[in-house]
Design a protein around this motif. Structure first.
Motif, mmCIF file in Angstrom:
data_model
loop_
_atom_site.group_PDB
_atom_site.id
_atom_site.type_symbol
_atom_site.label_atom_id
_atom_site.label_comp_id
_atom_site.label_asym_id
_atom_site.label_seq_id
_atom_site.Cartn_x
_atom_site.Cartn_y
_atom_site.Cartn_z
ATOM 1 N N GLU A 117 -8.200 19.382 -3.161
ATOM 2 C CA GLU A 117 -7.588 19.345 -1.922
ATOM 3 C C GLU A 117 -6.401 18.164 -2.333
ATOM 4 O O GLU A 117 -5.186 18.233 -1.751
ATOM 5 N N PHE A 118 -6.752 17.299 -2.904
ATOM 6 C CA PHE A 118 -6.079 15.993 -3.319
ATOM 7 C C PHE A 118 -5.395 16.245 -4.615
ATOM 8 O O PHE A 118 -4.975 15.150 -5.153
ATOM 9 N N LYS A 119 -5.188 17.393 -5.234
ATOM 10 C CA LYS A 119 -4.717 17.479 -6.598
ATOM 11 C C LYS A 119 -3.610 18.355 -6.619
ATOM 12 O O LYS A 119 -3.886 19.617 -5.872
ATOM 13 N N ASP A 120 -2.843 18.562 -7.572
ATOM 14 C CA ASP A 120 -1.893 19.481 -7.692
ATOM 15 C C ASP A 120 -2.242 20.275 -9.154
ATOM 16 O O ASP A 120 -3.446 20.097 -9.566
ATOM 17 N N LYS A 121 -1.497 21.430 -9.370
ATOM 18 C CA LYS A 121 -1.832 22.256 -10.376
ATOM 19 C C LYS A 121 -2.200 21.785 -11.863
ATOM 20 O O LYS A 121 -3.083 22.171 -12.533
ATOM 21 N N GLN A 122 -1.608 20.531 -11.964
ATOM 22 C CA GLN A 122 -1.627 19.720 -13.328
ATOM 23 C C GLN A 122 -2.669 19.002 -13.205
ATOM 24 O O GLN A 122 -2.834 17.977 -14.011
ATOM 25 N N LYS A 124 -2.925 16.215 -11.145
ATOM 26 C CA LYS A 124 -2.486 15.026 -10.904
ATOM 27 C C LYS A 124 -2.701 14.499 -9.518
ATOM 28 O O LYS A 124 -2.587 15.454 -8.694
ATOM 29 N N PRO A 125 -3.306 13.407 -9.248
ATOM 30 C CA PRO A 125 -3.730 13.143 -7.712
ATOM 31 C C PRO A 125 -2.111 13.329 -6.867
ATOM 32 O O PRO A 125 -1.079 12.883 -7.460
ATOM 33 N N LEU A 126 -2.143 13.770 -5.951
ATOM 34 C CA LEU A 126 -0.996 13.509 -5.015
ATOM 35 C C LEU A 126 -1.092 12.352 -4.250
ATOM 36 O O LEU A 126 -1.695 12.113 -2.974
ATOM 37 N N VAL A 127 -0.484 11.550 -4.796
ATOM 38 C CA VAL A 127 -0.669 9.865 -4.322
ATOM 39 C C VAL A 127 -0.198 9.669 -2.911
ATOM 40 O O VAL A 127 -0.701 9.114 -2.191
ATOM 41 N N ALA A 128 1.051 10.514 -2.468
ATOM 42 C CA ALA A 128 1.307 10.435 -1.070
ATOM 43 C C ALA A 128 0.204 10.809 -0.179
ATOM 44 O O ALA A 128 -0.030 10.196 1.071
ATOM 45 N N LYS A 129 -0.268 12.135 -0.479
ATOM 46 C CA LYS A 129 -1.347 12.548 0.465
ATOM 47 C C LYS A 129 -2.500 11.710 0.537
ATOM 48 O O LYS A 129 -3.074 11.343 1.553
ATOM 49 N N ILE A 130 -2.975 10.996 -0.772
ATOM 50 C CA ILE A 130 -4.198 10.198 -0.726
ATOM 51 C C ILE A 130 -3.789 8.848 0.165
ATOM 52 O O ILE A 130 -4.499 8.724 1.009
ATOM 53 N N LYS A 131 -2.616 8.420 0.007
ATOM 54 C CA LYS A 131 -2.214 7.284 0.703
ATOM 55 C C LYS A 131 -2.169 7.431 2.248
ATOM 56 O O LYS A 131 -2.835 6.753 2.933
ATOM 57 N N LYS A 132 -1.801 8.548 2.540
ATOM 58 C CA LYS A 132 -1.696 8.519 3.949
ATOM 59 C C LYS A 132 -3.022 8.805 4.659
ATOM 60 O O LYS A 132 -3.132 8.362 5.643
ATOM 61 N N ARG A 133 -3.910 9.334 3.822
ATOM 62 C CA ARG A 133 -5.214 9.595 4.428
ATOM 63 C C ARG A 133 -6.158 8.492 4.249
ATOM 64 O O ARG A 133 -6.588 8.257 5.354
ATOM 65 N N GLN A 134 -5.755 7.592 3.551
ATOM 66 C CA GLN A 134 -6.231 6.241 3.403
ATOM 67 C C GLN A 134 -6.068 5.333 4.493
ATOM 68 O O GLN A 134 -6.740 4.806 5.155
ATOM 69 N N GLU A 135 -4.597 5.448 4.721
ATOM 70 C CA GLU A 135 -4.203 4.868 5.898
ATOM 71 C C GLU A 135 -4.768 5.485 7.224
ATOM 72 O O GLU A 135 -5.274 4.583 8.148
ATOM 73 N N GLN A 136 -4.907 6.537 7.362
ATOM 74 C CA GLN A 136 -5.543 7.248 8.478
ATOM 75 C C GLN A 136 -6.897 6.587 8.687
ATOM 76 O O GLN A 136 -7.570 6.442 9.937
ATOM 77 N N TYR A 137 -7.758 6.755 7.617
ATOM 78 C CA TYR A 137 -9.119 6.548 7.597
ATOM 79 C C TYR A 137 -9.145 4.874 8.001
ATOM 80 O O TYR A 137 -10.123 4.426 8.958
ATOM 81 N N GLN A 138 -8.416 3.993 7.464
ATOM 82 C CA GLN A 138 -8.392 2.569 7.837
ATOM 83 C C GLN A 138 -8.168 2.401 9.260
ATOM 84 O O GLN A 138 -8.923 1.577 9.899
#
Length: 168
Positions: A117-122, A124-138
Motif C-alpha cells: 500500500e505504501f510502495k509504488d511499482k518500482q 520505492k516508498p511513497l514518501v508523501a503518503k507515508i508522511k501524511k499517515r505519520q502526521e495523522q497517526y501522531q
C-alpha cells in the motif's frame, strides 16, 4: 428470464450496499464496540464451560468484527482523522482487556510502511503518503491520554518491527 435477471440485479445491489460500511457507520459502530469492551473482563479471564464466558467471548468477537470493518472504512477514506482517532481509542481499550493484543495486530497494517500500500511499482516508498499517515497517526495519538498513547505506540511499533524483521 428478464424477471430473474432483474431480481438478481436488485438483490446484488442491495447486498453490495449492505456490505459497504461508511466511515460514519463505522464511527457509530466503534462507539458500540467501546461499550462492549467495557463489559469484558480484564486480561481475558474467561472460564471454561461457563455460559457467561461464552457470551463474553461472542461479544469480544463482535468488537473485533466492528474494528475490522472500521479499518476497512479507513482504508477506503484515509483522510478521515476522526475515524482514525476512534479506531486507536478502541484498540487502546481492547489492549487492556485482551492479553493477546490482537487489536494491535489488526491496526498495525495501517502503519506498516513496508506493505505494498505504501510502495509504488518500482518498490520505492511513497514518501508523501507515508508522511501524511505519520502526521495523522501522531495527531490521533495526542487525543489519547499520554500513558495510553505511549503504550499503544510501543505496541504498534513492536508488532510492525516483528512483522518486518521477525521476532528473534
Amino acid at each position: 428470464m428478464k424477471k430473474a435477471l432483474i431480481l438478481t440485479l436488485i438483490f446484488t445491489s442491495i447486498g453490495l450496499k449492505a456490505a459497504a460500511v461508511s466511515a460514519d457507520d463505522s464511527l457509530v459502530a466503534l462507539q458500540k464496540a467501546e461499550q462492549i469492551i467495557a463489559t469484558l473482563p480484564t486480561d481475558g479471564e474467561f472460564k471454561k464451560n461457563d455460559p457467561q464466558s461464552k457470551k463474553l467471548q461472542k461479544d469480544q468477537d463482535k468488537a473485533f468484527d466492528i474494528l475490522t470493518d472500521a479499518i476497512k472504512s479507513f482504508k477506503e477514506s484515509p483522510e478521515d482523522q476522526l475515524l482514525l482517532e476512534q479506531i486507536l481509542k478502541v484498540v487502546s481499550a481492547m489492549n487492556k482487556k485482551d492479553p493477546t493484543r490482537y487489536a494491535t495486530e489488526m491496526v498495525s497494517e495501517l502503519f506498516n510502511y513496508e506493505l505494498p500500500e505504501f510502495k509504488d511499482k518500482q518498490h520505492k516508498p511513497l514518501v508523501a503518503k507515508i508522511k501524511k499517515r505519520q502526521e495523522q497517526y501522531q495527531a490521533a495519538l495526542k487525543k489519547l491520554p499520554p500513558k495510553e498513547a505511549n503504550e499503544l505506540h510501543k505496541a504498534i511499533q513492536n508488532f510492525v518491527r516483528s512483522a518486518n524483521e521477525g521476532n528473534g
